[in-house]
Design an enzyme around this catalytic site. Structure first.
Site, PDB file in Angstrom:
ATOM      1  CB  SER A   1      30.067  16.414  -7.521  1.00  0.00           C
ATOM      2  OG  SER A   1      30.959  16.292  -8.599  1.00  0.00           O
TER       3      SER A   1
ATOM      4  CD  GLU B   1      35.143  16.969 -11.080  1.00  0.00           C
ATOM      5  OE1 GLU B   1      36.252  17.344 -10.671  1.00  0.00           O
ATOM      6  OE2 GLU B   1      34.958  16.481 -12.204  1.00  0.00           O
TER       7      GLU B   1
ATOM      8  CE1 TYR C   1      30.767  21.935  -8.074  1.00  0.00           C
ATOM      9  CE2 TYR C   1      32.066  19.975  -8.528  1.00  0.00           C
ATOM     10  CZ  TYR C   1      30.844  20.603  -8.436  1.00  0.00           C
ATOM     11  OH  TYR C   1      29.690  19.892  -8.697  1.00  0.00           O
TER      12      TYR C   1
HETATM   13  P1  NDP Z   1      23.976  24.465 -13.041  1.00  0.00           P
HETATM   14  O1  NDP Z   1      25.244  25.203 -13.002  1.00  0.00           O
HETATM   15  O2  NDP Z   1      23.268  24.301 -14.360  1.00  0.00           O
HETATM   16  O3  NDP Z   1      22.925  25.161 -12.045  1.00  0.00           O
HETATM   17  C1  NDP Z   1      23.344  25.753 -10.846  1.00  0.00           C
HETATM   18  C2  NDP Z   1      22.164  26.458 -10.206  1.00  0.00           C
HETATM   19  O4  NDP Z   1      22.595  27.051  -8.971  1.00  0.00           O
HETATM   20  C3  NDP Z   1      21.563  27.588 -11.041  1.00  0.00           C
HETATM   21  O5  NDP Z   1      20.166  27.571 -10.900  1.00  0.00           O
HETATM   22  C4  NDP Z   1      22.131  28.827 -10.376  1.00  0.00           C
HETATM   23  O6  NDP Z   1      21.348  29.990 -10.550  1.00  0.00           O
HETATM   24  C5  NDP Z   1      22.102  28.393  -8.923  1.00  0.00           C
HETATM   25  N1  NDP Z   1      22.951  29.207  -8.045  1.00  0.00           N
HETATM   26  C6  NDP Z   1      24.264  29.485  -8.186  1.00  0.00           C
HETATM   27  N2  NDP Z   1      24.688  30.252  -7.174  1.00  0.00           N
HETATM   28  C7  NDP Z   1      23.605  30.472  -6.370  1.00  0.00           C
HETATM   29  C8  NDP Z   1      23.409  31.193  -5.172  1.00  0.00           C
HETATM   30  N3  NDP Z   1      24.403  31.858  -4.576  1.00  0.00           N
HETATM   31  N4  NDP Z   1      22.171  31.196  -4.626  1.00  0.00           N
HETATM   32  C9  NDP Z   1      21.152  30.541  -5.219  1.00  0.00           C
HETATM   33  N5  NDP Z   1      21.275  29.841  -6.359  1.00  0.00           N
HETATM   34  C10 NDP Z   1      22.497  29.816  -6.928  1.00  0.00           C
HETATM   35  O7  NDP Z   1      24.228  23.028 -12.392  1.00  0.00           O
HETATM   36  P2  NDP Z   1      23.588  21.604 -12.760  1.00  0.00           P
HETATM   37  O8  NDP Z   1      22.123  21.751 -12.896  1.00  0.00           O
HETATM   38  O9  NDP Z   1      24.378  20.968 -13.837  1.00  0.00           O
HETATM   39  O10 NDP Z   1      23.913  20.773 -11.441  1.00  0.00           O
HETATM   40  C11 NDP Z   1      23.034  20.774 -10.328  1.00  0.00           C
HETATM   41  C12 NDP Z   1      23.821  20.469  -9.069  1.00  0.00           C
HETATM   42  O11 NDP Z   1      24.422  19.182  -9.185  1.00  0.00           O
HETATM   43  C13 NDP Z   1      24.966  21.428  -8.776  1.00  0.00           C
HETATM   44  O12 NDP Z   1      25.063  21.553  -7.381  1.00  0.00           O
HETATM   45  C14 NDP Z   1      26.175  20.720  -9.334  1.00  0.00           C
HETATM   46  O13 NDP Z   1      27.355  21.145  -8.693  1.00  0.00           O
HETATM   47  C15 NDP Z   1      25.828  19.279  -9.009  1.00  0.00           C
HETATM   48  N6  NDP Z   1      26.405  18.275  -9.877  1.00  0.00           N
HETATM   49  C16 NDP Z   1      26.255  18.383 -11.225  1.00  0.00           C
HETATM   50  C17 NDP Z   1      26.770  17.416 -12.053  1.00  0.00           C
HETATM   51  C18 NDP Z   1      26.587  17.506 -13.522  1.00  0.00           C
HETATM   52  O14 NDP Z   1      27.246  16.729 -14.231  1.00  0.00           O
HETATM   53  N7  NDP Z   1      25.704  18.353 -14.041  1.00  0.00           N
HETATM   54  C19 NDP Z   1      27.507  16.265 -11.506  1.00  0.00           C
HETATM   55  C20 NDP Z   1      27.514  16.206 -10.065  1.00  0.00           C
HETATM   56  C21 NDP Z   1      27.001  17.189  -9.288  1.00  0.00           C
HETATM   57  P3  NDP Z   1      21.512  30.992 -11.839  1.00  0.00           P
HETATM   58  O15 NDP Z   1      20.638  30.406 -12.906  1.00  0.00           O
HETATM   59  O16 NDP Z   1      21.044  32.263 -11.298  1.00  0.00           O
HETATM   60  O17 NDP Z   1      22.966  30.960 -12.220  1.00  0.00           O
HETATM   61  P1  GDP Z   2      33.863  18.508 -14.838  1.00  0.00           P
HETATM   62  O1  GDP Z   2      34.107  17.046 -14.904  1.00  0.00           O
HETATM   63  O2  GDP Z   2      32.781  18.893 -13.872  1.00  0.00           O
HETATM   64  O3  GDP Z   2      35.085  19.324 -14.654  1.00  0.00           O
HETATM   65  O4  GDP Z   2      33.179  18.875 -16.268  1.00  0.00           O
HETATM   66  P2  GDP Z   2      33.757  19.627 -17.561  1.00  0.00           P
HETATM   67  O5  GDP Z   2      32.799  19.325 -18.661  1.00  0.00           O
HETATM   68  O6  GDP Z   2      34.032  21.065 -17.276  1.00  0.00           O
HETATM   69  O7  GDP Z   2      35.156  18.917 -17.838  1.00  0.00           O
HETATM   70  C1  GDP Z   2      35.243  17.526 -18.096  1.00  0.00           C
HETATM   71  C2  GDP Z   2      36.657  17.183 -18.540  1.00  0.00           C
HETATM   72  O8  GDP Z   2      36.880  17.733 -19.843  1.00  0.00           O
HETATM   73  C3  GDP Z   2      37.771  17.758 -17.635  1.00  0.00           C
HETATM   74  O9  GDP Z   2      38.722  16.763 -17.412  1.00  0.00           O
HETATM   75  C4  GDP Z   2      38.352  18.887 -18.472  1.00  0.00           C
HETATM   76  O10 GDP Z   2      39.736  19.117 -18.222  1.00  0.00           O
HETATM   77  C5  GDP Z   2      38.158  18.320 -19.870  1.00  0.00           C
HETATM   78  N1  GDP Z   2      38.181  19.360 -20.926  1.00  0.00           N
HETATM   79  C6  GDP Z   2      38.956  19.332 -22.040  1.00  0.00           C
HETATM   80  N2  GDP Z   2      38.764  20.446 -22.755  1.00  0.00           N
HETATM   81  C7  GDP Z   2      37.858  21.206 -22.088  1.00  0.00           C
HETATM   82  C8  GDP Z   2      37.281  22.482 -22.358  1.00  0.00           C
HETATM   83  O11 GDP Z   2      37.569  23.151 -23.329  1.00  0.00           O
HETATM   84  N3  GDP Z   2      36.351  22.932 -21.443  1.00  0.00           N
HETATM   85  C9  GDP Z   2      35.992  22.207 -20.339  1.00  0.00           C
HETATM   86  N4  GDP Z   2      35.067  22.678 -19.512  1.00  0.00           N
HETATM   87  N5  GDP Z   2      36.565  21.002 -20.050  1.00  0.00           N
HETATM   88  C10 GDP Z   2      37.487  20.509 -20.917  1.00  0.00           C
END
Ligand code: NDP
Ligand code: GDP
Length: 329
Positions: free
Chosen positions: A129, A131, A153
């Protein structure tokens, strides 16, 4: 059509759903890890939304359960493993730092171990990520930019990233780490700011609420579309040599501007509806992220296809439709 087998952890999440669809369209047999839930009908909602729920083979398991992971990989024998599962919400990681470490960090190490033990020839992808750049050390971040994680995270993701690099260097695993910048879609979790905004816009437009409370409107992110980003994951895994890649649009936009576009698309003015609530501020903020995807373009031939405006419009329209349906409007 080929008959490759792929195994996806996090298959029920945003990226898991889009990646499954992408791989099915390429002729893969797709298997996924499903963590047991008492609400099993809700858990598969994204796969249902994309119309692929019955096309995926689901296996009971959890990222924290190493022996279960080994068993399932011994059974499935996939050619490719995509580790997308995580506790993925930054804000929650301050409330649940140890769980986040266990799942997002150690969980990735468990999958790497399971691959190393059960199927070392399998190609591995780790969902890293942006992040991890946190308190940015360069204005535009590439694979060479030093990391500075700002949340439990991000610290957990950094451990998983370095374990991926280490397993590649120590054991010769074909293990790649995709350093993906924020990517969104109508399937994004409702707690993330983009979906929170587009869902709020839909509710306000349809007269169900008046106000939307947000946190830091000045934070800036490099937002792309999840559908585009899952292709970059697959491309990394197809390379002869595993490596690490930044995946981003190369443009950065503030939360305020994202919000403005979303309200404007619905014919509304955000100034009439948005308030700032301290509850949504973070103990340590990542103020700005801005990626440099040059390596992905040059080595993978990958580029983001969807513009921010197209993304906003798709998300607002999908939320309008979803709210109308749910509220029987
Ligand atoms: P989501 O939060 O939508 O999906 C997370 C998935 O992980 C879900 O299927 C969830 O299952 C599963 N999960 C959580 N805990 C466990 C566990 N203990 N055992 C097995 N499965 C588990 O994330 P995204 O699809 O948005 O992101 C995919 C990956 O990419 C993540 O690792 C995220 O951190 C990373 N990432 C995402 C970004 C983004 O902008 N979306 C940016 C950079 C990295 P359940 O449905 O049961 O909750
Ligand atoms: P992140 O980049 O994985 O933390 O994705 P988020 O969508 O959770 O947050 C993106 C940015 O939006 C961060 O800098 C947050 O502080 C900002 N933000 C501002 N208002 C909100 C809010 O109400 N919810 C979330 N989730 N983020 C917010």
């Amino acid at each position: 059509m080929n008959s490759k087998i792929a195994f996806i952890t996090g298959v029920t999440g945003q990226d898991g759903a889009y990646l499954s669809k992408f791989l099915l369209e390429k002729g893969y047999e797709v298997h996924g890890l499903l963590r047991r839930s008492a609400s099993a009908d809700v858990v598969g909602s994204r796969l249902k939304w994309l119309g692929i729920a019955d096309k995926i083979v689901l296996h009971d398991g959890n990222l924290t359960d190493l022996s279960g992971l080994i068993r399932v990989l011994q059974e499935v024998r996939p050619a490719e493993v995509y580790n997308l599962a995580a506790q993925s919400f930054v804000k929650s990681s301050w409330q649940q730092p140890l769980l986040t470490g266990n799942v997002t960090g150690m969980g990735a190490a468990n999958v790497l171990e399971a691959v190393r033990i059960a199927c070392p020839e399998t190609r591995f992808y780790q969902a890293s990520s942006s992040e991890m750049f946190g308190l940015i050390q360069e204005p535009i971040q590439s694979e060479k930019t030093p990391f500075y994680p700002r949340s439990p995270y991000a610290a957990a993701k950094l451990y998983a990233h370095w374990m991926t690099v280490n397993y590649r260097e120590s054991f010769g695993l074909h293990a790649s780490s995709g350093i993906l910048f924020n990517h969104e879609s109508p399937l994004r979790g409702i707690e993330f700011v983009t979906r929170k905004i587009t869902d709020g816009v839909a509710r306000i437009k349809l007269g169900l609420q008046e106000k939307l409370a947000l946190g830091n409107l000045d934070a800036k992110r490099d937002w792309g579309h999840a559908r585009d980003y899952v292709e970059a994951m697959w491309l990394m895994v197809q390379q002869d040599t595993a490596s690490d890649y930044v995946v981003a649009t190369g443009k950065t936009v503030s939360v305020r501007d994202f919000c403005k576009f979303a309200f404007e698309h619905a014919g509304l003015d955000m100034e009439d509806h948005v308030s700032v609530d301290e509850r949504f501020l973070r103990p340590a903020e990542v103020e700005v992220l801005h990626g440099n995807p040059t390596k992905a373009k040059e080595k993978l031939g990958w580029e983001a296809k969807t513009s921010l405006k197209e993304l906003v419009i798709e998300m607002v329209e999908a939320d309008l439709e979803r709210v109308r349906r749910d509220q029987h409007l």
